[in-house]
Motif scaffolding. Sequence first.
Motif, PDB file in Angstrom:
ATOM      1  N   GLY A   1      -5.612  -8.273 -20.255  1.00 58.65           N
ATOM      2  CA  GLY A   1      -4.723  -9.415 -20.439  1.00 58.65           C
ATOM      3  C   GLY A   1      -3.416  -9.033 -21.094  1.00 58.65           C
ATOM      4  N   VAL A   2      -3.497  -8.199 -22.140  1.00 62.73           N
ATOM      5  CA  VAL A   2      -2.285  -7.760 -22.828  1.00 62.73           C
ATOM      6  C   VAL A   2      -1.417  -6.920 -21.897  1.00 62.73           C
ATOM      7  CG1 VAL A   2      -1.413  -6.356 -24.737  1.00 62.73           C
ATOM      8  CG2 VAL A   2      -3.344  -7.892 -25.103  1.00 62.73           C
ATOM      9  N   ALA A   3      -2.053  -6.112 -21.038  1.00 62.25           N
ATOM     10  CA  ALA A   3      -1.297  -5.295 -20.085  1.00 62.25           C
ATOM     11  C   ALA A   3      -0.520  -6.180 -19.118  1.00 62.25           C
ATOM     12  CB  ALA A   3      -2.241  -4.372 -19.318  1.00 62.25           C
ATOM     13  N   LEU A   4      -1.131  -7.267 -18.651  1.00 66.50           N
ATOM     14  CA  LEU A   4      -0.418  -8.191 -17.766  1.00 66.50           C
ATOM     15  C   LEU A   4       0.819  -8.756 -18.452  1.00 66.50           C
ATOM     16  CD1 LEU A   4      -3.188 -10.289 -15.971  1.00 66.50           C
ATOM     17  CD2 LEU A   4      -1.562  -8.721 -14.918  1.00 66.50           C
ATOM     18  N   ILE A   5       0.676  -9.092 -19.735  1.00 66.22           N
ATOM     19  CA  ILE A   5       1.799  -9.664 -20.478  1.00 66.22           C
ATOM     20  C   ILE A   5       2.871  -8.606 -20.731  1.00 66.22           C
ATOM     21  CG2 ILE A   5       2.485 -10.733 -22.655  1.00 66.22           C
ATOM     22  CD1 ILE A   5      -0.416 -11.847 -22.808  1.00 66.22           C
ATOM     23  N   SER A   6       2.451  -7.437 -21.204  1.00 66.46           N
ATOM     24  CA  SER A   6       3.406  -6.417 -21.638  1.00 66.46           C
ATOM     25  C   SER A   6       4.181  -5.803 -20.480  1.00 66.46           C
ATOM     26  CB  SER A   6       2.678  -5.302 -22.400  1.00 66.46           C
ATOM     27  OG  SER A   6       2.043  -5.806 -23.553  1.00 66.46           O
ATOM     28  N   THR A   7       3.574  -5.775 -19.297  1.00 63.51           N
ATOM     29  CA  THR A   7       4.239  -5.141 -18.156  1.00 63.51           C
ATOM     30  C   THR A   7       4.907  -6.149 -17.236  1.00 63.51           C
ATOM     31  OG1 THR A   7       2.156  -5.161 -16.893  1.00 63.51           O
ATOM     32  CG2 THR A   7       2.648  -3.182 -18.184  1.00 63.51           C
ATOM     33  N   ASP A   8       4.946  -7.414 -17.638  1.00 61.24           N
ATOM     34  CA  ASP A   8       5.619  -8.440 -16.846  1.00 61.24           C
ATOM     35  C   ASP A   8       7.126  -8.238 -16.934  1.00 61.24           C
ATOM     36  OD1 ASP A   8       6.437 -10.640 -15.479  1.00 61.24           O
ATOM     37  OD2 ASP A   8       5.708 -12.110 -16.935  1.00 61.24           O
ATOM     38  N   LYS A   9       7.762  -8.004 -15.814  1.00 60.39           N
ATOM     39  CA  LYS A   9       9.202  -7.756 -15.803  1.00 60.39           C
ATOM     40  C   LYS A   9      10.018  -9.037 -15.621  1.00 60.39           C
ATOM     41  CE  LYS A   9       8.630  -3.072 -14.028  1.00 60.39           C
ATOM     42  NZ  LYS A   9       8.945  -2.106 -12.941  1.00 60.39           N
ATOM     43  N   GLY A  10       9.309 -10.171 -15.518  1.00 58.13           N
ATOM     44  CA  GLY A  10      10.031 -11.428 -15.335  1.00 58.13           C
ATOM     45  C   GLY A  10      10.852 -11.792 -16.546  1.00 58.13           C
ATOM     46  N   ARG A  11      10.211 -11.780 -17.721  1.00 58.47           N
ATOM     47  CA  ARG A  11      10.912 -12.045 -18.982  1.00 58.47           C
ATOM     48  C   ARG A  11      10.343 -11.090 -20.016  1.00 58.47           C
ATOM     49  NH1 ARG A  11      10.022 -17.249 -17.035  1.00 58.47           N
ATOM     50  NH2 ARG A  11      11.913 -18.408 -16.573  1.00 58.47           N
ATOM     51  N   ALA A  12      11.183 -10.241 -20.562  1.00 54.17           N
ATOM     52  CA  ALA A  12      10.721  -9.212 -21.497  1.00 54.17           C
ATOM     53  C   ALA A  12      10.265  -9.824 -22.797  1.00 54.17           C
ATOM     54  CB  ALA A  12      11.837  -8.204 -21.761  1.00 54.17           C
ATOM     55  N   LEU A  13       9.261  -9.200 -23.408  1.00 55.14           N
ATOM     56  CA  LEU A  13       8.845  -9.597 -24.741  1.00 55.14           C
ATOM     57  C   LEU A  13       9.908  -9.198 -25.754  1.00 55.14           C
ATOM     58  CD1 LEU A  13       5.106  -8.530 -24.853  1.00 55.14           C
ATOM     59  CD2 LEU A  13       5.977 -10.846 -24.918  1.00 55.14           C
ATOM     60  N   PRO A  14      10.100 -10.025 -26.817  1.00 56.27           N
ATOM     61  CA  PRO A  14      11.001  -9.598 -27.884  1.00 56.27           C
ATOM     62  C   PRO A  14      10.418  -8.427 -28.614  1.00 56.27           C
ATOM     63  CG  PRO A  14       9.789 -11.568 -28.530  1.00 56.27           C
ATOM     64  CD  PRO A  14       9.451 -11.310 -27.089  1.00 56.27           C
ATOM     65  N   ALA A  15      11.283  -7.565 -29.131  1.00 62.11           N
ATOM     66  CA  ALA A  15      10.821  -6.374 -29.850  1.00 62.11           C
ATOM     67  C   ALA A  15      10.410  -6.721 -31.265  1.00 62.11           C
ATOM     68  CB  ALA A  15      11.923  -5.333 -29.880  1.00 62.11           C
ATOM     69  N   PRO A  16       9.158  -6.440 -31.679  1.00 62.42           N
ATOM     70  CA  PRO A  16       8.765  -6.665 -33.069  1.00 62.42           C
ATOM     71  C   PRO A  16       9.403  -5.638 -33.977  1.00 62.42           C
ATOM     72  CG  PRO A  16       6.986  -5.620 -31.875  1.00 62.42           C
ATOM     73  CD  PRO A  16       8.072  -5.870 -30.883  1.00 62.42           C
ATOM     74  N   VAL A  17       9.916  -6.088 -35.121  1.00 61.65           N
ATOM     75  CA  VAL A  17      10.597  -5.139 -36.005  1.00 61.65           C
ATOM     76  C   VAL A  17      10.079  -5.180 -37.428  1.00 61.65           C
ATOM     77  CG1 VAL A  17      12.716  -5.166 -34.670  1.00 61.65           C
ATOM     78  CG2 VAL A  17      12.452  -6.806 -36.532  1.00 61.65           C
ATOM     79  N   ALA A  18       9.305  -6.168 -37.789  1.00 64.32           N
ATOM     80  CA  ALA A  18       8.990  -6.356 -39.205  1.00 64.32           C
ATOM     81  C   ALA A  18       7.839  -5.492 -39.683  1.00 64.32           C
ATOM     82  CB  ALA A  18       8.688  -7.813 -39.494  1.00 64.32           C
ATOM     83  N   VAL A  19       6.718  -5.586 -39.014  1.00 62.36           N
ATOM     84  CA  VAL A  19       5.541  -4.824 -39.447  1.00 62.36           C
ATOM     85  C   VAL A  19       4.828  -4.326 -38.209  1.00 62.36           C
ATOM     86  CG1 VAL A  19       5.160  -5.996 -41.637  1.00 62.36           C
ATOM     87  CG2 VAL A  19       4.224  -6.992 -39.568  1.00 62.36           C
TER      88      VAL A  19
END
Length: 299
Positions: A278-296
């Motif tokens: 499930g996470v792979a489907l989300i992370s590799t979706d090129k339709g709308r990129a995930l925001p980059a986590p920067v805090a922790v």
Amino acid sequence: MPADLRMTAADVAKAIGIALIWGMGFVVAKSGTETFPPILLQALRFVVTSVALVWFLPRPAGNMRWLLIATFVGATVQYALTFTGLTGLSAGVAALVVQTEVPFLVLLGALVMGERPTRRKWVGIGIAFAGVAVITGIGHLQGSLGSILLVLGGAFTWAMGQVLVRKIRGLNGLAVTGWIAVLAVPQLFVASFLFESGQRAAIVSAGPSVWFAVLYLGLVMQALGYAWWNSLLIRHEVGKVAPFLLLLPIFAVLGGVVFLGEALVPSRLIGGAIILAGVALISTDKGRALPAPVAVEPA
């Protein structure tokens, strides 16, 4: 925006190294909680990170309010929940459940920030949470439901912290990481004082291996891991880098087996594989990129 260059062999090695560092962090933390109460362990971890990074921090530039809120939600509450839950789970299972940070982040983006996830992301979210249901056993939980709910709560508050971090302006990823480490120290010590006991005895009796765990979590997992992560995000889109984090729970599972003698439970491995799908489907979706986590880091 990242330059979106082609990932070199060195970049790929660094991305795999990040997954290894963060995955083994669950193994090290699991070992550390055998001596230290989990919130105290995280407080000491951030002491180490703060000492390493405080010398390089710029002024917060009017961001102190959002830094304090993001620290409380995305660090203090998140680490307290996640690593308290870890005490009742194997390192590998905890690392697998933590992967729900990604679908939680997508959900909060839709609910709070008006983002519109693609159909592929919605399918990935459903698959990921189905994997959590398989891990819990549905009817034969064997006492682990409370711990799993704590880790799920930690994943949700991590995602909330990432939404709050987007309110911060004018600070780079390393500066945000450093300020959150500095601000988390007093918050975590207070939380440990309120909700835990035996801290003094644990510190007095701690041997070298436990202090190694503190140093690993503070310097290697937090400072070095995020330095590498941010260096990759400067050069590449997050969609290129994030899929490598799917290796994180694999390293955690293997580390738990090798170093902690944890058993490989088939139903939980299957559930973990479903979560990763499930996470792979989300992370590799090129339709709308995930925001980059920067805090922790994802933990």
